[in-house]
Structure formats: C-alpha cells, structure tokens
Design a protein around this motif. Structure first.
Motif, PDB file in Angstrom:
ATOM      1  N   GLY A  33      -3.537   3.671  -8.131  1.00 28.15           N
ATOM      2  CA  GLY A  33      -3.219   4.707  -7.161  1.00 28.15           C
ATOM      3  C   GLY A  33      -3.428   4.231  -5.736  1.00 28.15           C
ATOM      4  O   GLY A  33      -4.337   3.430  -5.457  1.00 28.15           O
ATOM      5  N   LEU A  34      -2.610   4.705  -4.827  1.00 27.09           N
ATOM      6  CA  LEU A  34      -2.723   4.335  -3.424  1.00 27.09           C
ATOM      7  C   LEU A  34      -3.716   5.269  -2.730  1.00 27.09           C
ATOM      8  O   LEU A  34      -3.534   6.488  -2.734  1.00 27.09           O
ATOM      9  CB  LEU A  34      -1.360   4.433  -2.735  1.00 27.09           C
ATOM     10  CG  LEU A  34      -0.272   3.489  -3.220  1.00 27.09           C
ATOM     11  CD1 LEU A  34       1.049   3.823  -2.552  1.00 27.09           C
ATOM     12  CD2 LEU A  34      -0.660   2.039  -2.954  1.00 27.09           C
ATOM     13  N   ARG A  35      -4.750   4.691  -2.138  1.00 23.54           N
ATOM     14  CA  ARG A  35      -5.713   5.474  -1.378  1.00 23.54           C
ATOM     15  C   ARG A  35      -5.480   5.196   0.101  1.00 23.54           C
ATOM     16  O   ARG A  35      -5.386   4.042   0.520  1.00 23.54           O
ATOM     17  CB  ARG A  35      -7.135   5.141  -1.802  1.00 23.54           C
ATOM     18  CG  ARG A  35      -7.388   5.422  -3.286  1.00 23.54           C
ATOM     19  CD  ARG A  35      -8.855   5.327  -3.655  1.00 23.54           C
ATOM     20  NE  ARG A  35      -9.042   5.573  -5.086  1.00 23.54           N
ATOM     21  CZ  ARG A  35      -9.093   6.778  -5.640  1.00 23.54           C
ATOM     22  NH1 ARG A  35      -8.952   7.853  -4.875  1.00 23.54           N
ATOM     23  NH2 ARG A  35      -9.277   6.915  -6.943  1.00 23.54           N
ATOM     24  N   LEU A  36      -5.405   6.274   0.854  1.00 20.36           N
ATOM     25  CA  LEU A  36      -5.016   6.158   2.260  1.00 20.36           C
ATOM     26  C   LEU A  36      -5.914   5.177   3.012  1.00 20.36           C
ATOM     27  O   LEU A  36      -5.431   4.347   3.786  1.00 20.36           O
ATOM     28  CB  LEU A  36      -5.071   7.547   2.909  1.00 20.36           C
ATOM     29  CG  LEU A  36      -4.401   7.682   4.284  1.00 20.36           C
ATOM     30  CD1 LEU A  36      -2.899   7.440   4.174  1.00 20.36           C
ATOM     31  CD2 LEU A  36      -4.669   9.061   4.865  1.00 20.36           C
ATOM     32  N   GLY A  37      -7.225   5.243   2.777  1.00 21.44           N
ATOM     33  CA  GLY A  37      -8.142   4.363   3.493  1.00 21.44           C
ATOM     34  C   GLY A  37      -7.914   2.900   3.179  1.00 21.44           C
ATOM     35  O   GLY A  37      -7.954   2.045   4.080  1.00 21.44           O
ATOM     36  N   ASP A  38      -7.664   2.603   1.890  1.00 22.47           N
ATOM     37  CA  ASP A  38      -7.417   1.209   1.502  1.00 22.47           C
ATOM     38  C   ASP A  38      -6.142   0.675   2.152  1.00 22.47           C
ATOM     39  O   ASP A  38      -6.118  -0.448   2.670  1.00 22.47           O
ATOM     40  CB  ASP A  38      -7.299   1.108  -0.021  1.00 22.47           C
ATOM     41  CG  ASP A  38      -8.618   1.370  -0.728  1.00 22.47           C
ATOM     42  OD1 ASP A  38      -9.670   1.279  -0.072  1.00 22.47           O
ATOM     43  OD2 ASP A  38      -8.580   1.673  -1.940  1.00 22.47           O
ATOM     44  N   VAL A  39      -5.083   1.478   2.108  1.00 22.41           N
ATOM     45  CA  VAL A  39      -3.809   1.045   2.683  1.00 22.41           C
ATOM     46  C   VAL A  39      -3.948   0.861   4.188  1.00 22.41           C
ATOM     47  O   VAL A  39      -3.455  -0.112   4.770  1.00 22.41           O
ATOM     48  CB  VAL A  39      -2.694   2.064   2.363  1.00 22.41           C
ATOM     49  CG1 VAL A  39      -1.397   1.685   3.082  1.00 22.41           C
ATOM     50  CG2 VAL A  39      -2.471   2.145   0.853  1.00 22.41           C
ATOM     51  N   GLN A  40      -4.635   1.785   4.835  1.00 25.03           N
ATOM     52  CA  GLN A  40      -4.831   1.692   6.280  1.00 25.03           C
ATOM     53  C   GLN A  40      -5.602   0.426   6.638  1.00 25.03           C
ATOM     54  O   GLN A  40      -5.274  -0.267   7.613  1.00 25.03           O
ATOM     55  CB  GLN A  40      -5.586   2.924   6.773  1.00 25.03           C
ATOM     56  CG  GLN A  40      -5.523   3.131   8.281  1.00 25.03           C
ATOM     57  CD  GLN A  40      -5.952   4.530   8.671  1.00 25.03           C
ATOM     58  OE1 GLN A  40      -6.629   5.231   7.925  1.00 25.03           O
ATOM     59  NE2 GLN A  40      -5.548   4.961   9.861  1.00 25.03           N
ATOM     60  N   ALA A  41      -6.615   0.093   5.839  1.00 27.84           N
ATOM     61  CA  ALA A  41      -7.396  -1.115   6.102  1.00 27.84           C
ATOM     62  C   ALA A  41      -6.539  -2.369   5.926  1.00 27.84           C
ATOM     63  O   ALA A  41      -6.633  -3.318   6.716  1.00 27.84           O
ATOM     64  CB  ALA A  41      -8.605  -1.149   5.163  1.00 27.84           C
ATOM     65  N   MET A  42      -5.700  -2.377   4.891  1.00 30.67           N
ATOM     66  CA  MET A  42      -4.823  -3.525   4.664  1.00 30.67           C
ATOM     67  C   MET A  42      -3.846  -3.703   5.821  1.00 30.67           C
ATOM     68  O   MET A  42      -3.638  -4.814   6.316  1.00 30.67           O
ATOM     69  CB  MET A  42      -4.056  -3.339   3.353  1.00 30.67           C
ATOM     70  CG  MET A  42      -4.908  -3.460   2.106  1.00 30.67           C
ATOM     71  SD  MET A  42      -3.923  -3.195   0.601  1.00 30.67           S
ATOM     72  CE  MET A  42      -5.208  -3.305  -0.652  1.00 30.67           C
ATOM     73  N   LEU A  43      -3.259  -2.608   6.271  1.00 34.09           N
ATOM     74  CA  LEU A  43      -2.297  -2.685   7.367  1.00 34.09           C
ATOM     75  C   LEU A  43      -2.967  -3.189   8.647  1.00 34.09           C
ATOM     76  O   LEU A  43      -2.368  -3.947   9.413  1.00 34.09           O
ATOM     77  CB  LEU A  43      -1.664  -1.319   7.608  1.00 34.09           C
ATOM     78  CG  LEU A  43      -0.817  -0.751   6.456  1.00 34.09           C
ATOM     79  CD1 LEU A  43      -0.344   0.656   6.785  1.00 34.09           C
ATOM     80  CD2 LEU A  43       0.369  -1.660   6.174  1.00 34.09           C
ATOM     81  N   GLY A  44      -4.221  -2.773   8.874  1.00 30.59           N
ATOM     82  CA  GLY A  44      -4.947  -3.257  10.041  1.00 30.59           C
ATOM     83  C   GLY A  44      -5.241  -4.742   9.934  1.00 30.59           C
ATOM     84  O   GLY A  44      -5.094  -5.486  10.908  1.00 30.59           O
ATOM     85  N   LEU A  45      -5.640  -5.185   8.742  1.00 30.16           N
ATOM     86  CA  LEU A  45      -5.919  -6.601   8.527  1.00 30.16           C
ATOM     87  C   LEU A  45      -4.671  -7.444   8.746  1.00 30.16           C
ATOM     88  O   LEU A  45      -4.749  -8.549   9.295  1.00 30.16           O
ATOM     89  CB  LEU A  45      -6.451  -6.807   7.106  1.00 30.16           C
ATOM     90  CG  LEU A  45      -6.764  -8.246   6.682  1.00 30.16           C
ATOM     91  CD1 LEU A  45      -7.885  -8.827   7.538  1.00 30.16           C
ATOM     92  CD2 LEU A  45      -7.148  -8.292   5.197  1.00 30.16           C
ATOM     93  N   TYR A  46      -3.508  -6.923   8.348  1.00 28.84           N
ATOM     94  CA  TYR A  46      -2.260  -7.667   8.482  1.00 28.84           C
ATOM     95  C   TYR A  46      -1.658  -7.544   9.879  1.00 28.84           C
ATOM     96  O   TYR A  46      -0.582  -8.074  10.139  1.00 28.84           O
ATOM     97  CB  TYR A  46      -1.239  -7.175   7.454  1.00 28.84           C
ATOM     98  CG  TYR A  46      -1.718  -7.195   6.017  1.00 28.84           C
ATOM     99  CD1 TYR A  46      -2.724  -8.072   5.600  1.00 28.84           C
ATOM    100  CD2 TYR A  46      -1.179  -6.324   5.067  1.00 28.84           C
ATOM    101  CE1 TYR A  46      -3.174  -8.092   4.290  1.00 28.84           C
ATOM    102  CE2 TYR A  46      -1.620  -6.330   3.751  1.00 28.84           C
ATOM    103  CZ  TYR A  46      -2.624  -7.205   3.365  1.00 28.84           C
ATOM    104  OH  TYR A  46      -3.064  -7.199   2.075  1.00 28.84           O
ATOM    105  N   ARG A  47      -2.347  -6.806  10.760  1.00 32.26           N
ATOM    106  CA  ARG A  47      -1.894  -6.608  12.150  1.00 32.26           C
ATOM    107  C   ARG A  47      -0.470  -6.028  12.204  1.00 32.26           C
ATOM    108  O   ARG A  47       0.392  -6.495  12.967  1.00 32.26           O
ATOM    109  CB  ARG A  47      -1.973  -7.918  12.940  1.00 32.26           C
ATOM    110  CG  ARG A  47      -3.385  -8.476  13.048  1.00 32.26           C
ATOM    111  CD  ARG A  47      -3.448  -9.706  13.940  1.00 32.26           C
ATOM    112  NE  ARG A  47      -4.789 -10.245  14.021  1.00 32.26           N
ATOM    113  CZ  ARG A  47      -5.745  -9.797  14.850  1.00 32.26           C
ATOM    114  NH1 ARG A  47      -5.470  -8.791  15.673  1.00 32.26           N
ATOM    115  NH2 ARG A  47      -6.933 -10.353  14.856  1.00 32.26           N
ATOM    116  N   VAL A  48      -0.240  -5.022  11.390  1.00 33.97           N
ATOM    117  CA  VAL A  48       1.064  -4.353  11.375  1.00 33.97           C
ATOM    118  C   VAL A  48       1.151  -3.442  12.598  1.00 33.97           C
ATOM    119  O   VAL A  48       0.202  -2.712  12.875  1.00 33.97           O
ATOM    120  CB  VAL A  48       1.228  -3.528  10.080  1.00 33.97           C
ATOM    121  CG1 VAL A  48       2.543  -2.771  10.081  1.00 33.97           C
ATOM    122  CG2 VAL A  48       1.132  -4.454   8.866  1.00 33.97           C
TER     123      VAL A  48
END
Length: 279
Positions: free
Chosen positions: A51-66
């Motif tokens: 399942g997609l958790r908003l916090g996890d996805v947000q952290a990944m996007l920040g790490l990838y500098r999106v």
C-alpha cells in the motif's frame, strides 16, 4: 492507501517512483537506508504490491529532489488512489494523458485496439497522424503543437520495435481503409504501411466489413492493455478527455464487447487480402 489490490492510480505512482529513483541514481537499498525503510519495503512500493502511504511517498520524492509541482501531482494520485477509473482532461500542448498512455503501453504484453473509422495510432504513418490530429480537432492546433503531438504518437510505436514487443491485435472498421484521410496520396501510403506492418509476427489486423451491420464497436473506439500479472487496463479517448479504467466490471464489459466485435470481423487472412487489395 492501505495494502490491497493496487488500483490504476497506485500502479501509476509505483511505476513513477521506480523511474524517479533510477533517474536519481539510487538503489532500493540506498533509499531504504536513507529513509529508515527496509529494501523489501521500497521494492514492494515500486511494484505496487504494498500500500502507498503518503508520508513514505513524500519522503521518497524529497530524496529524489522531484520539483514541487510534480510532487503535488503524484501525492494527489496517492490521496485518490482508491477511486475507480482515471479521467484526464485534454488541454493545449502535449496532453498529459498521452504520456500516461505511452507508459502503460510500454508495460503491456498484449494490446487489443478497436477503431471504427481510423487506423489505430500505433499503426499510423507520420503524415496520416498529422492529418488526423489537424483535421479532426475542433480547434486546429498550431504548427508547434501539431509537431509535438505527431512526435508523441510516433513515439508510442517504438514499443513494436523492441526485442520483445507486445502482441498487437487491431480490429478496424472497413471505413478506416476507405476514408482518404489527408488526401489520396497520404491515404494510399497509409494502406501500404498497414500492409507492411501486418507482416510482423506480433501484429495482426482484422477488418469489420460494412456488411456486418450493427455491433458494439459502433459505441466507440477503445484499447485493452493486458499485463503479465496485473489486471487489464482499458483506455478510451474522447474529444475533451481520456479515461483509464481497471475495475473488474469496466474491464469485463470491454472484453465482452471485444469478443462480439471480433466475432463479426473478417479472419486475419481475409483482412490481409482486403488491405492488400486496396493498396
């Protein structure tokens, strides 16, 4: 979104997160170490099995500098992941839904397309595509916009030239062979291109003759995309919006429509003879 059967939005987010990670140069293990997640968890998120958790996805996007605008779009998909279907409104320039369609087609192992009055986009020549995009638009696009849309349509065709291409079964109405889109010369070149395409072992075109009468295809064109493990996705395109569907009922309805259309179509051999006879 809690764990469960992935929806079309969650499947799209999962694939985008995998693409963004690779683009940023991280391994799944490195992402897990940076964010305090297990490598297995990161992999499950990227395959849509978790399942997609908003916090996890947000952290990944920040790490990838999106960039923030793109982050907002992806996070909106996460918030709405449980909603059925995925409508996308057409706008000026290169439609976002075309980029989405290219992504889904690239993952499919089989494509089943029905078009009544036009040759499917995956089998169009550049000149034919340009004429379709120009002459069927309510408001004709400018040259730059038209060039971008033709390029995007041709880019879709790259999947048919891969080492392991998906199978393509296109069923078209007889009118698609006879309407002189773009004029006689362009239409004739398109027929020759179609005759060449059906020589490939992974491409088949069948024609519904005008004599077949009424059938479910008269209700509109559609594309069924089949995958190795995930359920099929339906794509329909209308003048102002496109729709991606993967709920069981919608897929089943289109599969039944496909079967009824195929039942009134000419055989592959008869269709080939009709196409080559018109070239």
């Amino acid at each position: 979104m809690p764990p469960g059967r992935p929806t079309i939005r969650s499947r799209q987010v999962a694939g985008e997160l995998r693409r963004l990670r690779k683009q940023a140069g991280f391994t799944t293990g490195e992402v897990g170490a940076q964010l305090g997640l297990s490598q297995a968890k990161v992999s499950r998120v990227e395959t849509g099995s978790s399942g997609l958790r908003l916090g996890d996805v947000q952290a990944m996007l920040g790490l990838y500098r999106v960039p923030e605008p793109r982050q907002a779009e992806i996070l909106d998909l996460v918030r709405r992941a449980a909603e059925p279907g995925w409508p996308q409104v057409h706008g000026r320039g290169l439609p976002e839904q075309w980029l989405t369609l290219i992504d889904w087609e690239s993952k499919a192992v089989a494509l089943r397309a029905y078009h009544g009055g036009l040759v499917p986009g995956l089998l169009q020549t550049a000149d034919y595509a340009r004429a379709v995009l120009r002459d069927t638009a309510a408001e004709p696009p400018g040259d730059a916009e038209l060039d971008a849309k033709v390029a995007a349509r041709l880019a879709r065709q790259g999947i048919l030239s891969r080492d392991r291409p998906p199978t393509l079964l296109a069923v078209i109405g007889e009118q698609a062979l006879r309407i002189p889109v773009g004029g006689p010369a362009i239409a004739a070149a398109q027929l020759r291109h179609l005759a060449e395409a059906i020589r490939k072992p992974h491409v088949q075109v069948r024609v519904v003759p005008d004599s077949a009468g009424a059938h479910p295809g008269l209700d509109g064109s559609f594309l069924l995309m089949d995958f190795d493990q995930d359920r099929s996705v339906v794509h329909t395109e209308h003048r102002s919006r496109s729709l991606f569907l993967d709920d069981e009922e919608s897929v089943a309805v289109h599969q039944r429509a496909w079967e009824r259309i195929a039942a009134v179509a000419l055989s592959a051999q008869e269709s080939t003879e009709m196409i080559t006879g018109l070239t």
